[in-house]
Design a protein around this motif. Structure first.
Motif, PDB file in Angstrom:
ATOM      1  N   UNK A  64       0.821  -1.213   0.000  1.00  0.00           N
ATOM      2  CA  UNK A  64       0.000   0.000   0.000  1.00  0.00           C
ATOM      3  C   UNK A  64       0.849   1.253   0.000  1.00  0.00           C
ATOM      4  N   UNK A  65       1.911   1.259   0.764  1.00  0.00           N
ATOM      5  CA  UNK A  65       2.811   2.412   0.795  1.00  0.00           C
ATOM      6  C   UNK A  65       3.503   2.584  -0.558  1.00  0.00           C
ATOM      7  N   UNK A  66       3.878   1.474  -1.179  1.00  0.00           N
ATOM      8  CA  UNK A  66       4.504   1.544  -2.505  1.00  0.00           C
ATOM      9  C   UNK A  66       3.534   2.134  -3.529  1.00  0.00           C
ATOM     10  N   UNK A  67       2.284   1.678  -3.503  1.00  0.00           N
ATOM     11  CA  UNK A  67       1.286   2.189  -4.456  1.00  0.00           C
ATOM     12  C   UNK A  67       1.026   3.671  -4.251  1.00  0.00           C
ATOM     13  N   UNK A  68       0.894   4.088  -3.002  1.00  0.00           N
ATOM     14  CA  UNK A  68       0.635   5.499  -2.724  1.00  0.00           C
ATOM     15  C   UNK A  68       1.794   6.363  -3.202  1.00  0.00           C
ATOM     16  N   UNK A  69       3.018   5.971  -2.877  1.00  0.00           N
ATOM     17  CA  UNK A  69       4.175   6.763  -3.282  1.00  0.00           C
ATOM     18  C   UNK A  69       4.314   6.770  -4.805  1.00  0.00           C
ATOM     19  N   UNK A  70       4.009   5.663  -5.444  1.00  0.00           N
ATOM     20  CA  UNK A  70       4.048   5.617  -6.915  1.00  0.00           C
ATOM     21  C   UNK A  70       3.065   6.614  -7.504  1.00  0.00           C
ATOM     22  N   UNK A  71       1.852   6.671  -6.967  1.00  0.00           N
ATOM     23  CA  UNK A  71       0.851   7.635  -7.462  1.00  0.00           C
ATOM     24  C   UNK A  71       1.299   9.074  -7.216  1.00  0.00           C
ATOM     25  N   UNK A  72       1.855   9.340  -6.049  1.00  0.00           N
ATOM     26  CA  UNK A  72       2.312  10.695  -5.737  1.00  0.00           C
ATOM     27  C   UNK A  72       3.450  11.122  -6.659  1.00  0.00           C
ATOM     28  N   UNK A  73       4.405  10.224  -6.854  1.00  0.00           N
ATOM     29  CA  UNK A  73       5.545  10.540  -7.717  1.00  0.00           C
ATOM     30  C   UNK A  73       5.105  10.742  -9.161  1.00  0.00           C
ATOM     31  N   UNK A  74       4.189   9.908  -9.625  1.00  0.00           N
ATOM     32  CA  UNK A  74       3.693  10.039 -10.994  1.00  0.00           C
ATOM     33  C   UNK A  74       2.956  11.357 -11.176  1.00  0.00           C
ATOM     34  N   UNK A  75       2.176  11.722 -10.212  1.00  0.00           N
ATOM     35  CA  UNK A  75       1.450  12.996 -10.301  1.00  0.00           C
ATOM     36  C   UNK A  75       2.415  14.178 -10.328  1.00  0.00           C
ATOM     37  N   UNK A  76       3.480  14.090  -9.556  1.00  0.00           N
ATOM     38  CA  UNK A  76       4.432  15.208  -9.450  1.00  0.00           C
ATOM     39  C   UNK A  76       5.412  15.261 -10.619  1.00  0.00           C
ATOM     40  N   UNK A  77       5.923  14.087 -11.045  1.00  0.00           N
ATOM     41  CA  UNK A  77       7.007  14.077 -12.032  1.00  0.00           C
ATOM     42  C   UNK A  77       6.643  13.432 -13.365  1.00  0.00           C
ATOM     43  N   UNK A 112      10.316  13.342   1.905  1.00  0.00           N
ATOM     44  CA  UNK A 112      11.246  14.136   1.093  1.00  0.00           C
ATOM     45  C   UNK A 112      10.625  14.583  -0.226  1.00  0.00           C
ATOM     46  N   UNK A 113       9.612  13.871  -0.686  1.00  0.00           N
ATOM     47  CA  UNK A 113       8.923  14.226  -1.921  1.00  0.00           C
ATOM     48  C   UNK A 113       8.424  15.669  -1.888  1.00  0.00           C
ATOM     49  N   UNK A 114       8.076  16.143  -0.726  1.00  0.00           N
ATOM     50  CA  UNK A 114       7.541  17.498  -0.590  1.00  0.00           C
ATOM     51  C   UNK A 114       8.563  18.567  -0.965  1.00  0.00           C
ATOM     52  N   UNK A 115       9.851  18.274  -0.815  1.00  0.00           N
ATOM     53  CA  UNK A 115      10.895  19.257  -1.077  1.00  0.00           C
ATOM     54  C   UNK A 115      11.733  18.956  -2.317  1.00  0.00           C
ATOM     55  N   UNK A 116      11.638  17.764  -2.860  1.00  0.00           N
ATOM     56  CA  UNK A 116      12.496  17.369  -3.978  1.00  0.00           C
ATOM     57  C   UNK A 116      12.087  18.087  -5.266  1.00  0.00           C
ATOM     58  N   UNK A 117      13.090  18.456  -6.042  1.00  0.00           N
ATOM     59  CA  UNK A 117      12.844  19.105  -7.325  1.00  0.00           C
ATOM     60  C   UNK A 117      12.914  18.129  -8.494  1.00  0.00           C
ATOM     61  N   UNK A 118      13.419  16.931  -8.246  1.00  0.00           N
ATOM     62  CA  UNK A 118      13.534  15.925  -9.306  1.00  0.00           C
ATOM     63  C   UNK A 118      13.587  14.533  -8.678  1.00  0.00           C
ATOM     64  N   UNK A 119      13.355  13.532  -9.504  1.00  0.00           N
ATOM     65  CA  UNK A 119      13.472  12.152  -9.037  1.00  0.00           C
ATOM     66  C   UNK A 119      14.906  11.845  -8.634  1.00  0.00           C
TER      67      UNK A 119
END
Length: 77
Positions: free
Chosen positions: A25-38, A63-70
């Motif tokens: 579940x954590x992997x899926x959520x982070x995948x969705x967040x990263x895809x939406x952002x990057x 850290x996703x909140x502050x990162x500018x790139x993958x």
């Protein structure tokens, strides 16, 4: 004795299943967040997410909140 072992074995399996489900579940959520952002995620990011520990996933989620790139997000693994 046999019944106690079977009960213990079932409890261990249930606990293991819960932990695996939480991690997925954590992997899926982070995948969705990263895809939406990057945008679409490269293979190397997907691979890292699949192999990550719970602590790593939580760290990247924060850290996703502050990162500018993958690259910036995953550079310290």
């Amino acid at each position: 004795m046999l019944r106690e072992n079977a009960t213990r074995w079932r409890k261990e399996l249930v606990n293991q299943g819960r932990l695996e489900g939480k991690l997925e579940g954590e992997q899926r959520l982070l995948t969705r967040q990263l895809t939406r952002r990057f945008g679409e995620l490269p293979f190397w990011v997907t691979r890292q997410l699949e192999q990550a520990s719970e602590a790593e996933l939580e760290h990247w989620g924060e850290e996703l909140l502050d990162a500018n790139s993958l690259e910036q997000l995953f550079e310290h693994r």
